[in-house]
Design a protein around this motif. Structure first.
Motif, PDB file in Angstrom:
ATOM      1  N   VAL A  80       0.820  -1.080  -0.395  1.00  0.00           N
ATOM      2  CA  VAL A  80      -0.241  -0.204   0.249  1.00  0.00           C
ATOM      3  C   VAL A  80       0.716   1.212  -0.237  1.00  0.00           C
ATOM      4  N   GLY A  82       3.998   1.842  -1.511  1.00  0.00           N
ATOM      5  CA  GLY A  82       4.876   1.595  -2.774  1.00  0.00           C
ATOM      6  C   GLY A  82       3.167   1.592  -3.807  1.00  0.00           C
ATOM      7  N   ILE A  83       2.024   2.308  -3.375  1.00  0.00           N
ATOM      8  CA  ILE A  83       0.887   1.564  -4.358  1.00  0.00           C
ATOM      9  C   ILE A  83       0.690   3.849  -4.156  1.00  0.00           C
ATOM     10  N   LEU A  85       2.645   5.810  -2.880  1.00  0.00           N
ATOM     11  CA  LEU A  85       4.220   6.495  -3.085  1.00  0.00           C
ATOM     12  C   LEU A  85       3.874   6.587  -5.006  1.00  0.00           C
ATOM     13  N   LEU A  86       3.711   5.556  -5.394  1.00  0.00           N
ATOM     14  CA  LEU A  86       3.576   6.027  -6.433  1.00  0.00           C
ATOM     15  C   LEU A  86       1.937   7.420  -7.041  1.00  0.00           C
ATOM     16  N   LEU A  89       3.646  10.705  -5.932  1.00  0.00           N
ATOM     17  CA  LEU A  89       4.747  10.966  -7.755  1.00  0.00           C
ATOM     18  C   LEU A  89       4.271  11.511  -8.442  1.00  0.00           C
ATOM     19  N   SER A 227       5.959  16.190  -7.036  1.00  0.00           N
ATOM     20  CA  SER A 227       5.098  15.199  -8.281  1.00  0.00           C
ATOM     21  C   SER A 227       4.865  15.890  -9.626  1.00  0.00           C
ATOM     22  N   VAL A 228       4.487  14.623 -10.234  1.00  0.00           N
ATOM     23  CA  VAL A 228       5.070  15.094 -11.743  1.00  0.00           C
ATOM     24  C   VAL A 228       3.792  15.834 -12.393  1.00  0.00           C
TER      25      VAL A 228
ATOM     26  N   ARG B 206      12.733  12.464  -7.246  1.00  0.00           N
ATOM     27  CA  ARG B 206      11.733  11.629  -8.515  1.00  0.00           C
ATOM     28  C   ARG B 206      12.392  10.338  -8.564  1.00  0.00           C
ATOM     29  N   LEU B 209      12.025   8.535  -5.457  1.00  0.00           N
ATOM     30  CA  LEU B 209      11.047   7.760  -4.824  1.00  0.00           C
ATOM     31  C   LEU B 209      10.070   6.680  -6.363  1.00  0.00           C
ATOM     32  N   ALA B 212      11.748   3.242  -5.428  1.00  0.00           N
ATOM     33  CA  ALA B 212      11.647   3.348  -3.969  1.00  0.00           C
ATOM     34  C   ALA B 212       9.901   2.423  -4.108  1.00  0.00           C
ATOM     35  N   ALA B 213       9.557   3.448  -4.961  1.00  0.00           N
ATOM     36  CA  ALA B 213       7.388   2.940  -5.226  1.00  0.00           C
ATOM     37  C   ALA B 213       7.667   1.830  -5.267  1.00  0.00           C
ATOM     38  N   LEU B 216       9.049  -0.853  -3.422  1.00  0.00           N
ATOM     39  CA  LEU B 216       8.002  -1.568  -2.458  1.00  0.00           C
ATOM     40  C   LEU B 216       6.660  -2.209  -3.102  1.00  0.00           C
ATOM     41  N   ILE B 217       5.950  -1.462  -4.227  1.00  0.00           N
ATOM     42  CA  ILE B 217       4.936  -2.578  -4.311  1.00  0.00           C
ATOM     43  C   ILE B 217       5.742  -4.030  -4.788  1.00  0.00           C
ATOM     44  N   VAL B 229      -4.686  -6.913   0.921  1.00  0.00           N
ATOM     45  CA  VAL B 229      -5.739  -5.643   0.183  1.00  0.00           C
ATOM     46  C   VAL B 229      -6.642  -6.068  -0.035  1.00  0.00           C
TER      47      VAL B 229
END
Lengths: 507, 244
Positions: A80, A82-83, A85-86, A89, A227-228, B206, B209, B212-213, B216-217, B229
């Motif tokens: 979660v 990771g999601i 964070l994505l 970002l 953020s992009v 960026r 990150l 890392a994202a 992590l996923i 989940v």
């Protein structure tokens, strides 16, 4: 100028609507009073959308985060995080302004023609409250309770209006879910009051929930500078004239800061064209009212009509495909098997009243089932309980109300050890931590596992836990309902089942 | 006709508040009526019937006012923030490029704000301790609870709010003084070097990150996080929807 203003606003509204429809395209859920159980729910949607909403086809990021933090004793909440964070970002708070159904609802409610409350330093100060809510209710409280093996999604449970509005009300409105009304109590009352208060506030204050209470917005705001996608201010061109602050309804210090939801309304107001909507270094939209920006825009080839139609068509196809996929007939355990089917083929013992038809309602005969026992060898079979009442509790380690009521079943099992059998059957979802959980306690009741989900389905359950079923000595169901149990209520049900047994034996 | 728009907007606002109050009152009435299962289909439909006239009035008022507003124009929406807001915003921006004196003054204001907030939080501790005391909420005697709250807990809340107000008042005065000083200073040139440094580092941030994202996923999918989940999302979250 109005034409330039209205087009971007219309585009944003369209995208918001698309997102809301895409997140909630399981229309059958509203018609049947059930929730979607497909595998797309492994994905978290970017915006706030309760996964208990009948239409939801994705998971709520906030609910998933709290549950992941609550289970951090067993595994790190990497997926979660990771999601999120994505999303943070790539999109940041563009999610709030473009992809959140709750944001759309607030903006619609704000359109009610009433006097409005201006922003001030007070509202700017109040906007810090959401960070406190994020830290306390989304992280600290679930983390604290994870050590007591009690999964507690505190924000969802005590505050979130999306759960009440999107989940509770559509489910309760369905005639097939009348049984759920029995489970309403102080929690629903407090959540309903909070929902009404928030909606009222949104009439007078633009996006009041977003600004002051939403922890998801607080989380995404942490990515405002990296953020992009989003509104960016060119500091070389900015003359600090504050025109953008006058136009913006939110508590921003400058466009694109942590409070900005990237609605792009300030872009056309800036006299120097310092503000633009960018994706990385690419400018997606600048202020075309300024002569130099207009010249630049004129030099770019305008997208042809057919390309726009293609884009709209593609989005509509995507939406249509999502609707079709979510609403087609699924071969899963959503519906209980027909009453005449037997879960286990067996010779019916003498004490079971075969004249009563098999079903799941009180007054009908319970289907026989066999389930492997947890923590000991052997299996549990319902009809093998030699003519005594059986209390069946469907539970799960990830369900807080289930864990909280286990001591009540333990007490009943000890008090009526010679007269009643108490068995707690675990759901077929996430079963690898049951042994570890039970090892911490010394419960007297039996624990079994519903390996396939068929057992709970045979009692018309599966969607909402906990559920309790009481079967008398003749195998007839005397009670079958979802919701938390107290010791007193259980004792009453057991006494009633025993008195039926005594009455029958006298006859 | 245009002059009637403003009172109609006020009327709509009042009707909104009235509808909300009515809904809350009906909900509390059902709950406090007691019984093991206070919410039944009959109770709820009765409560909704009580709220229906007010809701209809609200809908009519909203539609009528909306049509009039479209035709005659609504009063100009004053989203212009108040003077203090603009002061604070301008000051925070000026501090980025201002002189040493401005920066010191900003730092001073920041520490006073932080101190004020800390004091306000400390003053709230007895209130929080009161709320956590189960003994205070054992009976549902609302009058006794209200009196007890007023006597034991609310003075701390008032003290906390007073601390915040005093801090706000002091920082506001300081902000006004600083802004006057700032106006007299020559306009400081924008320093592109600092901005360019940040822009360059943003790209690396960026990338880090993003990596890392993705990691992590992947880790989460491998250790069962994704399955958790899915499992939780497939079942109705009773607590989330207020059941229980």
């Amino acid at each position: 100028m109005d034409k330039v203003k209205s087009k971007p606003a219309f585009t944003r509204r369209l995208v918001q609507l698309y997102a809301a429809l895409l997140y909630n395209c399981h229309v059958k859920g509203f018609l049947n009073g059930t929730i979607f159980r497909g595998n797309s729910k492994v994905l978290c949607v970017p915006g706030l959308n309760c996964y208990s909403c009948p239409g939801a086809v994705g998971a709520c990021p906030l609910g998933a985060l709290q549950n992941a933090v609550a289970a951090s004793g067993q595994r790190a909440p990497a997926y979660v995080l990771g999601i999120l964070l994505l999303y943070g970002l790539l999109l940041g708070r563009t999610v709030c302004g473009w992809l959140c159904p709750v944001g759309l609802l607030q903006e619609v409610i704000y359109k009610l023609p009433t006097p409005k409350i201006r922003k001030s330093n007070v509202t700017r100060g109040l906007s810090m409250l959401k960070y406190f809510i994020l830290a306390a209710l989304v992280f600290a409280v679930p983390f604290w309770y994870s050590y007591q093996k009690l999964p507690l999604p505190a924000f969802c449970k005590y505050v979130c209006p999306a759960g009440t509005l999107g989940g509770a009300i559509p489910l309760l409105l369905h005639p097939g879910n009348r049984g759920m009304l029995n489970a309403l109590g102080v929690l629903f009352t407090s959540k309903f009051v909070i929902l009404v208060a928030i909606l009222l506030l949104c009439v007078f204050l633009f996006r009041a929930f977003c600004r002051f209470l939403c922890p998801l917005g607080a989380l995404y705001s942490l990515f405002s500078r990296v953020s992009v996608l989003g509104v960016k201010t060119d500091k070389a061109k900015c003359t600090h004239c504050s025109v953008c602050l006058n136009v913006c309804k939110l508590d921003v210090r400058y466009p694109g800061d942590r409070e900005c939801v990237h609605c792009t309304e300030c872009i056309d107001a800036c006299p120097t064209g310092a503000i633009s909507f960018k994706a990385g270094k690419f400018v997606l939209r600048g202020n075309e009212g300024i002569p130099e920006m207009k010249a630049e825009a004129n030099n770019k080839a305008k997208p042809k009509l057919w390309k726009r139609c293609l884009l709209v068509g593609a989005m509509t196809l995507l939406l249509g495909a999502a609707f079709w996929a979510a609403n087609r007939d699924r071969a899963d355990a959503q519906n209980a098997p027909a009453a005449s089917e037997n879960t286990v083929e067996t010779v019916t013992p003498a004490h079971v009243d075969e004249s009563v038809p098999v079903g799941f309602d009180p007054g009908q005969r319970a289907q026989n089932f066999t389930a492997p026992l947890n923590g000991q060898e052997g299996t549990f079979e319902l009809y093998a309980c030699a003519g005594r009442p059986v209390v069946i509790n469907f539970w799960a380690t990830w369900c807080t109300p289930c864990c909280l009521e286990l001591p009540a079943f333990d007490q009943i099992a000890r008090e009526y050890a010679d007269e009643v059998t108490v068995v707690c059957v675990h759901s077929d979802l996430i079963t690898d931590d049951i042994e570890e959980y039970l090892a911490s306690y010394d419960y007297a009741q039996l624990f079994a596992l519903d390996e396939t989900g068929d057992i709970i389905a045979s009692f018309d359950g599966s969607l909402a836990l906990p559920q309790t079923v009481v079967v008398d000595a003749r195998g007839v169901i005397t009670y079958n309902d979802m919701g938390s149990m107290t010791y007193d209520k259980l004792k009453g049900l057991v006494t009633e089942a025993l008195s039926r047994q005594d009455g029958a034996s006298e006859e | 006709m245009a002059k009637t728009v403003k009172p109609l907007r006020l009327l709509t606002a009042l009707l909104c508040a009235a509808c909300s109050a009515l809904l809350i009152w009906q909900c509390l009435k059902i709950f406090f009526a007691g019984g093991e299962t206070p919410y039944t289909a009959q109770n709820i439909s009765r409560a909704l019937k009580v709220c229906l006239p007010a809701a209809s009035l609200l809908a009519a008022s909203a539609v009528f006012t909306g049509i009039l507003s479209l035709k005659y124009g609504s009063p100009k929406e004053k989203f212009r923030p108040d003077r203090q807001y603009l002061l604070t915003a301008a000051l925070s921006r000026a501090g980025e490029a201002g002189g040493e004196e401005i920066r010191k003054a900003r730092r001073r204001v920041f520490f006073v704000k932080a101190g004020g907030a800390f004091l306000a939080l400390v003053l709230l501790i007895p209130f929080a301790a009161y709320l956590m005391g189960k003994a205070h909420f054992e009976t549902w005697d609302l009058n006794a609870m209200a009196l007890s709250l007023l006597k034991n807990a609310l003075p701390w809340v008032f003290a906390s709010v007073a601390a915040l107000i005093l801090t706000y008042y002091w920082t506001d005065r300081e902000a006004a003084k600083l802004l006057e000083k700032l106006k007299k200073q020559p306009k400081t040139a924008f320093t592109p070097e600092r901005e360019n440094r940040f822009e360059n580092s943003v790209l690396y941030i960026r990338l880090v990150l993003l990596l890392a994202a993705v990691l992590l996923i992947a880790l989460g999918a491998a250790n069962g996080g994704a399955r958790d989940v899915l499992a939780k999302a497939k079942a109705i979250c009773m607590e989330c929807i207020g059941l229980g």
